[in-house]
Write an enzyme that holds these catalytic residues in place. Structure first.
Site, PDB file in Angstrom:
ATOM      1  CB  CYS A   1      -0.055   1.551 -11.862  1.00  0.00           C
ATOM      2  SG  CYS A   1       0.233   0.295 -10.737  1.00  0.00           S
TER       3      CYS A   1
ATOM      4  CD  GLU B   1       2.598   3.068   6.751  1.00  0.00           C
ATOM      5  OE1 GLU B   1       1.751   2.115   5.783  1.00  0.00           O
ATOM      6  OE2 GLU B   1       2.294   1.772   7.827  1.00  0.00           O
TER       7      GLU B   1
ATOM      8  CG  ASP C   1      -4.398  -7.143  -8.287  1.00  0.00           C
ATOM      9  OD1 ASP C   1      -2.973  -7.243  -8.359  1.00  0.00           O
ATOM     10  OD2 ASP C   1      -5.242  -5.340  -8.380  1.00  0.00           O
TER      11      ASP C   1
END
Lengths: 447, 447
Positions: free
Chosen positions: B42, B170, B271
């Site tokens: 991050c 997007e 994850d």
């Protein structure tokens, strides 16, 4: 049309009026009070210190608010209540009501110290106080602030900001003594001193000296020079209005969980009233602005015919001391000891953002758990940011009686520029959890 | 001495190792992984944008952490698991275990777009990615970032900060589409555009154009110039290690509430694994750093012989978009609709401090309640400060299934320089409460 009368238009009264209006839109609402303006007394130290630029920023004319919300405003002092006739008297008239909310607030108290009647001695509770202090500051070089609560500390910071040499005098062993444990209080006092404010504590004032105007304050034989004095020595509930009525008081007006007094249809909210602590079940004073707003809301709903329950106050609060934010909720170690509760404390030092992110500042979380049932009963947070959010989480956690195990598993959000990946509340809970585990193992071995 | 082996030393693996150590101090712990450094992915967009000054700020040498905590570190790739023999194979050796935690993390995915193999096309998931992008930025004037998730938006902001003309592409109808309702998404997209980043959305990329090096990205017939491209097109779970074993997967490794796989003694966290949502009871991916840490903690405790339950993930998250903070938790309107849940939405606009205090910034709270049982099931907050604290409160409120009535009575803290006297969460709950009351009255009248 049913008539609701509200005495006092502070945080509690005004919130009550608006909540009542939303609960029953056809209600006829009248607010009776002497103040011309609506404002939060908590803002006054910041006006004094000129962080807020003038009163017009914080004050709204009461008549304007009432007009906008179709509320009648009578700017007169309420003098007496006739609970049988269901009327309220002012000097000039008698106002009938179906339901009544008393939200007369509080007043600043000055203890009976010799010399307390000299000039340049002020409280810091109303706009007029700030105006007077402002005048006294001109030409003043030294000031003493008596009382180390939030208003005292903020008042001292304001005077320091205005260039005065300031001494903060607290009779107890610490400033903010009731609200934090001594570990955090040391941090708080060091901060105040590092900003150049002297602290004299654990000693009572013997006399305020001067000739007409104050010149010095004598504490334990030592004279502290003072061109002006702020007496931030506490606030008491204004309950003169209920004298001679059948309404029960205990220093403040006693209300039940609907915020109704012992007289049906008469409610009380805010500084003039007192409710039971959800932690002890005992009547416990809370003279916070948030309490006034939360109680006003409940009293307004109920007085308008709704039904809302007030769960009590945990005294969640936060104070900004220069760049340090200090917050707390629920029990301190001392509160717990007074109730005979053994506590386990968990602590964690973390950061306001990811440790490596520029501008990350330290923050420390301290959690108090009841050793017997492992429930969270209190918390303190000190940091250079982010304290409000943590206290709000912890207020909810205390009120919902979260266990240490639940707190170790708290979900929270993270992004490097705003919050660290490891949450301080979770880490403090883990710290306490390990201590509790060790205590249990020790108990097992010895039994 | 019992042996715990952990595969992968990211947020989940490292947290698991430390939690296991604290749970059973005599445990023999080995971490097996290829990465030389421990860091939070991050943080990478902020290193790219030079808000964080270099990798050494975010990365710690793995061997140093392990040495300090008496954990064995084998810097090799884990190749296979023999769950019967209870051994893990790397290229050079076979490592026996009593319990195993798989925390292999995820990997960035690039969709099969024509031209995706050209030079100067990068993911943004590892330190090496940032090094490559840094080189490509030199001399570059334009960039396209594909994918409007948190990493895509932060990556676009970083490139903009470095002086490039940036377009964010997007395929769905909004950036951050899965995480907010359209009302808040409009605010988010307007912010991104107002900072000079173009958004092209609702259209898929047809081709990436160029000769050796990327030159442009073609979207719906239009060519967008790009000297470099970041593909922030998502992350998938790394589960190659469990292929050929009896460990059950569903895109990621399925674990129970103790984070154990279907094979006793083998756990998974972070994850690479998937748990059930407390809101739906269905397996729901969560690729958040907080989830990795929280799961690592639980897996570590259980693999060390303890017993901790993971309650699931509400996907509480926050993203900083220039000076705007956007956070969310639980269901969006769309999520609720997919589950057939009728929602009542409450909203409130308030401020980060007392409205009148200098520097007060707007903040908006939106709460989603299940209309049938009045429980909070989701929340979104947007503001120029204070969003983390509100999301953390709301994550707890959703997880404890608080009702709208309970939220109207929330205790919170207040001081003019840090927080307003009326809390935004309470006000949004009041807004929803009134809507629910009206719905009930209407239902009463029509029945």
């Amino acid at each position: 049309m049913k008539k609701l009368v509200i005495v006092g238009g502070g945080g509690a009264g005004l919130t009550a009026a608006l909540a009542a209006k939303k609960t029953a839109s056809d209600l006829d609402i009248t607010i009776i009070g002497c103040e011309e303006f609506s404002y939060s007394p908590c803002a006054l130290p910041f006006v004094l210190g000129k962080e807020i630029d003038g009163f017009d920023k914080i004050a709204t004319r009461f008549s304007d608010i009432c007009k906008a919300n179709k509320i009648t405003f009578i700017q007169e002092e309420a003098v007496s209540i006739d609970e049988k006739k269901k009327t309220l008297r002012t000097k000039s008239r008698e106002v009938p009501f179906d339901s009544l909310i008393i939200s007369t607030g509080g007043y600043a108290v000055i203890p009976p110290i010799k010399g307390a009647n000299l000039q340049n001695i002020y409280t810091l509770y109303r706009i007029s106080d700030v105006e007077k202090i402002n005048n006294a500051v001109k030409g003043a070089k030294t000031a003493v602030v008596v009382g180390g609560g939030a208003i005292g500390i903020e008042g001292a910071a304001a005077l320091k900001h205005l260039g005065l040499k300031v001494t903060l005098v607290e009779g107890l062993e610490y400033v903010l003594c009731r609200f934090f444990g001594t570990d955090f209080l040391d941090v708080i006092e060091n901060k105040i001193k590092s900003e150049g404010i002297d602290i004299v504590k654990g000693k009572n004032i013997e006399e305020i000296l001067g000739d007409k105007k104050v010149r010095a304050v004598r504490v334990a034989g030592t004279e502290i020079p003072a061109d002006l004095v702020i007496m931030a020595t506490g606030v008491r509930s204004s309950i003169k209005l209920v004298e001679g009525t059948g309404i029960e008081v205990a220093g403040a007006i006693k209300v039940d969980e609907r915020l109704e007094t012992n007289i049906k249809g008469i409610y009380a909210a805010g500084d003039c009233s007192v409710t039971k602590s959800p932690l002890t079940g005992k009547y416990t004073p809370s003279l916070l602005g948030t309490t006034a707003v939360r109680e006003g809301n409940i009293a307004g709903i109920n007085a308008a015919g709704g039904n809302a329950i007030f769960e009590g106050v945990l005294n969640a609060m936060v104070v900004k001391i220069f760049d340090l934010e200090v917050g707390r909720v629920g029990f301190t170690e001392k509160d717990a000891a007074a109730e005979g509760i053994e506590v386990v404390v968990g602590k964690a030092k973390t950061f306001t953002k990811a440790e490596y992110f520029p501008g990350a500042k330290p923050i420390e979380v301290k959690l108090l758990f009841n050793a017997a049932n492992e429930q969270l009963i209190g918390a303190e947070v000190i940091g250079e940011g982010g304290v409000v959010g943590k206290i709000d989480v912890l207020a909810l956690a205390v009120s919902k009686k979260l266990s240490v195990g639940e707190l170790t598993k708290l979900e929270y959000c993270y992004t490097p520029p705003l919050a660290p990946s490891h949450n301080g509340i979770v880490q403090a809970a883990e710290n306490a959890h390990r201590k509790i585990m060790r205590l249990k193992e020790r108990a097992k071995r010895t039994s």
